[in-house]
Design a protein around this motif. Structure first.
Motif, mmCIF file in Angstrom:
data_model
loop_
_atom_site.group_PDB
_atom_site.id
_atom_site.type_symbol
_atom_site.label_atom_id
_atom_site.label_comp_id
_atom_site.label_asym_id
_atom_site.label_seq_id
_atom_site.Cartn_x
_atom_site.Cartn_y
_atom_site.Cartn_z
ATOM 1 N N UNK A 81 0.829 -1.214 0.000
ATOM 2 C CA UNK A 81 0.000 0.000 0.000
ATOM 3 C C UNK A 81 0.861 1.262 0.000
ATOM 4 N N UNK A 82 0.236 2.361 -0.420
ATOM 5 C CA UNK A 82 0.924 3.659 -0.475
ATOM 6 C C UNK A 82 0.092 4.693 0.282
ATOM 7 N N UNK A 83 0.784 5.619 0.957
ATOM 8 C CA UNK A 83 0.134 6.683 1.718
ATOM 9 C C UNK A 83 0.676 8.022 1.236
ATOM 10 N N UNK A 84 -0.200 8.986 0.994
ATOM 11 C CA UNK A 84 0.199 10.335 0.594
ATOM 12 C C UNK A 84 0.396 11.185 1.852
ATOM 13 N N UNK A 85 1.478 11.976 1.875
ATOM 14 C CA UNK A 85 1.825 12.794 3.039
ATOM 15 C C UNK A 85 2.080 14.233 2.583
ATOM 16 N N UNK A 86 1.517 15.203 3.284
ATOM 17 C CA UNK A 86 1.785 16.605 2.985
ATOM 18 C C UNK A 86 3.269 16.893 3.191
ATOM 19 N N UNK A 87 3.910 17.463 2.202
ATOM 20 C CA UNK A 87 5.340 17.786 2.313
ATOM 21 C C UNK A 87 5.594 18.815 3.409
ATOM 22 N N UNK A 88 4.700 19.755 3.593
ATOM 23 C CA UNK A 88 4.867 20.741 4.665
ATOM 24 C C UNK A 88 4.779 20.088 6.039
ATOM 25 N N UNK A 89 3.871 19.142 6.195
ATOM 26 C CA UNK A 89 3.685 18.527 7.507
ATOM 27 C C UNK A 89 4.865 17.649 7.927
ATOM 28 N N UNK A 90 5.750 17.332 7.000
ATOM 29 C CA UNK A 90 6.957 16.583 7.389
ATOM 30 C C UNK A 90 7.897 17.448 8.225
ATOM 31 N N UNK A 91 7.663 18.747 8.253
ATOM 32 C CA UNK A 91 8.514 19.671 9.021
ATOM 33 C C UNK A 91 8.037 19.883 10.452
ATOM 34 N N UNK A 92 6.899 19.337 10.829
ATOM 35 C CA UNK A 92 6.347 19.563 12.171
ATOM 36 C C UNK A 92 7.352 19.085 13.227
ATOM 37 N N UNK A 93 7.736 19.975 14.146
ATOM 38 C CA UNK A 93 8.693 19.577 15.191
ATOM 39 C C UNK A 93 8.012 18.745 16.278
ATOM 40 N N UNK A 94 8.818 18.158 17.152
ATOM 41 C CA UNK A 94 8.268 17.326 18.216
ATOM 42 C C UNK A 94 7.662 18.139 19.353
ATOM 43 N N UNK A 95 8.064 19.379 19.527
ATOM 44 C CA UNK A 95 7.577 20.185 20.643
ATOM 45 C C UNK A 95 6.136 20.614 20.488
ATOM 46 N N UNK A 96 5.489 20.853 21.619
ATOM 47 C CA UNK A 96 4.116 21.346 21.614
ATOM 48 C C UNK A 96 4.123 22.827 21.253
ATOM 49 N N UNK A 97 3.065 23.296 20.584
ATOM 50 C CA UNK A 97 2.971 24.713 20.262
ATOM 51 C C UNK A 97 2.343 24.960 18.913
#
Length: 172
Positions: free
Chosen positions: A87-103
């Motif tokens: 299977x294949x999953x599509x991922x937003x390229x921008x959302x790959x930048x989300x850091x681990x910290x809350x905020x």
């Protein structure tokens, strides 16, 4: 579960191997590199003593970003999917930048001659809540950068080439 990921939507391609949602290995390549993503993936698999048959699914960055880059990732991943029936999953390229910290963060990648692509995102302990991505014209980038305190981008180089100050920006 194992996942192979590829995103070539910007000047730096990201290839990664995940196990149960955790990054086992991540490699960034210049898109112009002579190394093909499949060669890098195979090296990753070898280092982790895995075969392609043990991968549960593949994921692909789908933009926003470079049209040619998006086609490159999609064609590469689709080729592997056709050969393996995974299977294949599509991922937003921008959302790959989300850091681990809350905020609350503003994610930004190069939009080429048109400026930049941005997306606001709120990260809580239980979820990641993204707003819709936006295209920001080059002449408005400096204003956006001056207002935002938690700006994250994949590379400082493209901002510096546009003559923008990057002292308050994080890279992922």
């Amino acid at each position: 579960m194992y996942c192979l990921f590829l995103d070539t939507s910007s000047a730096t391609a990201v290839l990664a191997l995940f196990e149960d949602g955790n990054v086992l290995e991540e490699v960034a390549l210049e898109v112009k590199s002579a190394r093909h993503p499949c060669v890098v993936w195979q090296s990753m698999l070898d280092r982790h003593h895995l075969t392609l048959q043990e991968i549960d699914f593949l994921a692909c960055g789908v933009g926003p970003g470079s049209y040619t880059g998006l086609r490159t990732a999609a064609a590469t991943v689709k080729g592997v999917v056709l050969a393996t029936a995974k299977p294949i999953v599509a991922v937003s390229s921008l959302l790959t930048l989300v850091p681990e910290g809350l905020g609350r963060y503003v994610l930004m990648i190069d939009g080429g001659i048109s400026g930049a692509y941005t997306q606001r995102v709120s990260v809580s302990e239980t979820s990641v809540e993204p707003d819709a991505p936006q295209s920001i014209p080059s002449n408005e980038l400096e204003n956006v950068m001056a207002k935002e305190t938690s700006l994250i981008t994949d590379s400082m180089g493209w901002l510096e080439k546009k003559g923008l100050k990057t002292s308050s920006i994080q890279t992922e």
